[in-house]
Design an enzyme around this catalytic site. Structure first.
Site, PDB file in Angstrom:
ATOM      1  N   ARG A   1       0.921  -1.154   0.076  1.00  0.00           N
ATOM      2  CA  ARG A   1       0.091   0.033   0.126  1.00  0.00           C
ATOM      3  C   ARG A   1       0.830   1.251   0.052  1.00  0.00           C
ATOM      4  NH1 ARG A   1      -2.564   0.332   6.318  1.00  0.00           N
ATOM      5  NH2 ARG A   1      -0.840   1.111   7.094  1.00  0.00           N
TER       6      ARG A   1
ATOM      7  N   ASP B   1       0.712   5.375   0.797  1.00  0.00           N
ATOM      8  CA  ASP B   1      -0.306   6.066   1.750  1.00  0.00           C
ATOM      9  C   ASP B   1      -1.039   7.354   0.900  1.00  0.00           C
ATOM     10  OD1 ASP B   1       0.219   4.742   4.073  1.00  0.00           O
ATOM     11  OD2 ASP B   1       1.865   6.061   4.551  1.00  0.00           O
TER      12      ASP B   1
ATOM     13  N   ARG C   1      10.148   7.396   4.242  1.00  0.00           N
ATOM     14  CA  ARG C   1       9.829   8.845   4.536  1.00  0.00           C
ATOM     15  C   ARG C   1      10.651   9.080   6.120  1.00  0.00           C
ATOM     16  NH1 ARG C   1       3.240   9.062   4.486  1.00  0.00           N
ATOM     17  NH2 ARG C   1       3.760  11.198   5.534  1.00  0.00           N
TER      18      ARG C   1
END
Length: 262
Positions: free
Chosen positions: A51, A53, A212
């Site tokens: 996935r 975000d 990130r």
């Protein structure tokens, strides 16, 4: 007779809640499944390689699905899907895959890119795709720190809460800073005021928000708030609270997903 397909998809994630179906908004997965329903007149479930975000983009997300009684070519399926998809999502390739092919389980690695703008004025054409940093940034220190991320480590310090894994050990194959060309060019007087940088990270797998969080940690070093060796201390600590902040989502792109047979 059923056929399994491997789809390679690109999308601008700005207006979506992420890849995965969510109760509170439109996702890439839900849009793709709706398009498949329109094309095949079936309820088709799509499995993504992982996935992404809300606000995160992809140049080559990979998904798998199984469709009964599709008699046209895989390429025809891709063309039909693109007639049903919005401008922000495109299926770049569809190929037949072996029965049982699963986009998550069979992935052997991924590569992400995170884009930064260092200095210069706000750019309305870039703000959806970069994290703009003000002030001086020491790129040499960031590159040296990035080298310390490479290798097999326990990356628990870079895992966000909410998606625990059985193991937080991952093997990072590359973590590097790349100077990107500036489309505005010197004649606009902007490229002399700013630098466009990409941080690319490749690994056999990633934890939730791992890229990130690595980027946020490297930026702390670039700003002079921490020394280069701090990255090694953060990794050794296995404590998310000791790493840098999570970089905002808009700069992140899924570049590639690797499979042994494709």
């Amino acid at each position: 007779m059923s056929r399994t397909f491997k789809l390679t998809i690109a999308y601008d994630g700005t207006d979506y809640v992420g890849w995965q179906v969510q109760p509170n908004g439109e996702s890439i997965q839900s849009v793709l499944q709706r398009a498949l329903g329109e094309v095949t007149r079936q309820q088709v479930s799509v499995v993504g390689s992982g996935r992404t975000d809300a606000g995160v983009h992809a140049l080559a997300q990979v998904a798998s699905c199984t469709i009964a009684d599709w008699k046209a070519t895989a390429n025809d399926l891709g063309k039909a899907l693109n007639t049903q998809l919005p401008e922000t999502i495109v299926v770049n390739e569809v190929i037949d895959a072996p029965d049982g092919f699963h986009a998550i389980r069979e992935a052997t690695g991924k590569r992400y890119r995170y884009q930064l703008q260092i200095g210069g004025p706000h750019d309305p054409l870039q703000h959806r795709y970069r994290w703009r940093l003000r002030g001086p940034i020491d790129l040499q220190a960031m590159q040296a720190a990035a080298g310390r991320v490479v290798g097999e480590h326990d990356f628990a310090s870079f895992q966000a809460a909410g998606a625990p894994r059985r193991s937080t050990v991952r093997s990072v194959r590359a973590c590097e800073l790349i100077q990107q060309p500036d489309a505005l060019g010197d004649d606009q007087g902007i490229s002399s005021q700013r630098r466009l940088i990409a941080i690319e990270v490749e690994a056999d797998g990633f934890l939730y928000n791992m890229v990130r969080n690595i980027v946020g940690t490297l930026v702390e070093i670039g700003r002079g708030k921490q020394p280069t060796a701090w990255v090694s201390d953060v990794i050794a600590a296995k404590n998310r609270d000791l790493a840098g902040p999570t970089a905002p989502p808009q700069g992140l792109f899924l570049l590639r997903v690797d499979y042994p047979d494709f």
